[in-house]
Write a protein that holds these residues in place. Structure first.
Motif, short mmCIF file in Angstrom:
data_model
loop_
_atom_site.label_atom_id
_atom_site.label_comp_id
_atom_site.label_asym_id
_atom_site.label_seq_id
_atom_site.Cartn_x
_atom_site.Cartn_y
_atom_site.Cartn_z
N LEU A 52 -54.61 83.92 80.39
CA LEU A 52 -54.49 83.14 79.15
C LEU A 52 -55.45 83.62 78.06
O LEU A 52 -55.45 83.10 76.96
N GLY A 53 -56.28 84.61 78.38
CA GLY A 53 -57.13 85.21 77.35
C GLY A 53 -58.61 84.99 77.50
O GLY A 53 -59.40 85.51 76.72
N LEU A 108 -43.02 75.48 94.03
CA LEU A 108 -42.89 76.04 92.68
C LEU A 108 -44.04 77.00 92.37
O LEU A 108 -43.84 78.02 91.71
N GLY A 109 -45.24 76.68 92.84
CA GLY A 109 -46.39 77.57 92.64
C GLY A 109 -46.19 78.90 93.33
O GLY A 109 -46.49 79.97 92.76
N VAL A 110 -45.67 78.87 94.54
CA VAL A 110 -45.40 80.12 95.28
C VAL A 110 -44.30 80.92 94.59
O VAL A 110 -44.43 82.14 94.39
N VAL A 111 -43.22 80.25 94.22
CA VAL A 111 -42.11 80.95 93.53
C VAL A 111 -42.62 81.55 92.22
O VAL A 111 -42.30 82.70 91.89
N ASN A 112 -43.42 80.80 91.48
CA ASN A 112 -43.97 81.30 90.22
C ASN A 112 -44.84 82.53 90.46
O ASN A 112 -44.75 83.52 89.72
N ALA A 113 -45.67 82.49 91.49
CA ALA A 113 -46.55 83.63 91.79
C ALA A 113 -45.75 84.87 92.20
O ALA A 113 -46.06 85.99 91.76
N ILE A 114 -44.73 84.66 93.02
CA ILE A 114 -43.89 85.80 93.43
C ILE A 114 -43.14 86.36 92.22
O ILE A 114 -43.07 87.59 92.03
N ALA A 115 -42.59 85.48 91.40
CA ALA A 115 -41.88 85.94 90.20
C ALA A 115 -42.83 86.68 89.27
O ALA A 115 -42.47 87.71 88.69
N PHE A 116 -44.04 86.17 89.13
CA PHE A 116 -45.04 86.82 88.28
C PHE A 116 -45.31 88.24 88.77
O PHE A 116 -45.30 89.19 87.99
N LEU A 137 -47.18 81.73 79.61
CA LEU A 137 -46.54 80.47 80.01
C LEU A 137 -46.51 80.34 81.53
O LEU A 137 -46.75 79.25 82.07
N GLN A 138 -46.25 81.44 82.21
CA GLN A 138 -46.29 81.40 83.68
C GLN A 138 -47.70 81.11 84.18
O GLN A 138 -47.86 80.38 85.16
N ALA A 139 -48.70 81.67 83.53
CA ALA A 139 -50.09 81.41 83.93
C ALA A 139 -50.43 79.94 83.71
O ALA A 139 -51.07 79.30 84.56
N LEU A 143 -51.48 77.19 86.61
CA LEU A 143 -52.63 76.28 86.55
C LEU A 143 -52.22 74.85 86.83
O LEU A 143 -52.82 74.16 87.66
N LEU A 144 -51.20 74.40 86.14
CA LEU A 144 -50.74 73.01 86.29
C LEU A 144 -50.23 72.74 87.71
O LEU A 144 -50.54 71.71 88.30
#
Length: 159
Positions: A52-53, A108-116, A137-139, A143-144
């Protein structure tokens, strides 16, 4: 076998009984669960904040190379210890209104990490100035999701 029957079976199994009756099993597994949580959340929070910077002076590929294995180790510890903790009280946990949302956040966190990883792993070297909006947005979602999963997991004991 439906989920409720499976939970009753698991709780009544030798594993569930051992987790409930051993003087050391549940506390030891719970401590390992906390260690997994610290590894996963600590690494993911730092990695997501960098995406996120925050801390742009730290090269993104090196940050990712350091923190990703820690997050993965934490997740593996959490999954293993979580299964053992679940075996001790499977039926009540399955009825807890926070359990399914917690599991959804983890999934969802795992799917997001794999997609990332699939979408962005080869492009991290170019992110030292500004990562793409979709990746940021994925990051943020990461976090959430991980913080929500941790909070819901902690609140399970109080519902």
């Amino acid at each position: 076998m439906n989920p409720a029957d499976w939970a009753i079976w698991l709780e009544a199994s030798p594993l569930g009984g051992w987790m409930r009756t051993s003087a050391f099993a549940y506390p030891a597994v719970n401590l390992l669960h906390v260690l997994g949580l610290v590894l996963l959340l600590g690494a993911m929070l730092l990695l997501d904040l960098r995406l996120l910077g925050v801390g742009r002076r730290l090269p993104m590929p090196e940050v990712s190379a350091l923190l990703t294995p820690l997050a993965a180790a934490g997740l593996l510890i959490l999954l293993g210890t979580g299964a053992l903790l679940f075996a001790a009280d499977a039926a009540p946990l399955l009825r807890n209104p926070l359990f399914i949302p917690k599991m959804a956040c983890i999934a969802l966190g795992v799917v997001n990490a794999i997609a990332f990883r699939f979408l962005w792993a080869g492009r991290l070297a170019r992110w030292d100035s500004t990562p793409p909006l979709r990746a940021r947005l994925q990051a943020g979602a990461s976090l959430l999701l991980w913080v929500a999963a941790a909070c819901l997991g902690r609140l399970l004991a109080y519902m």
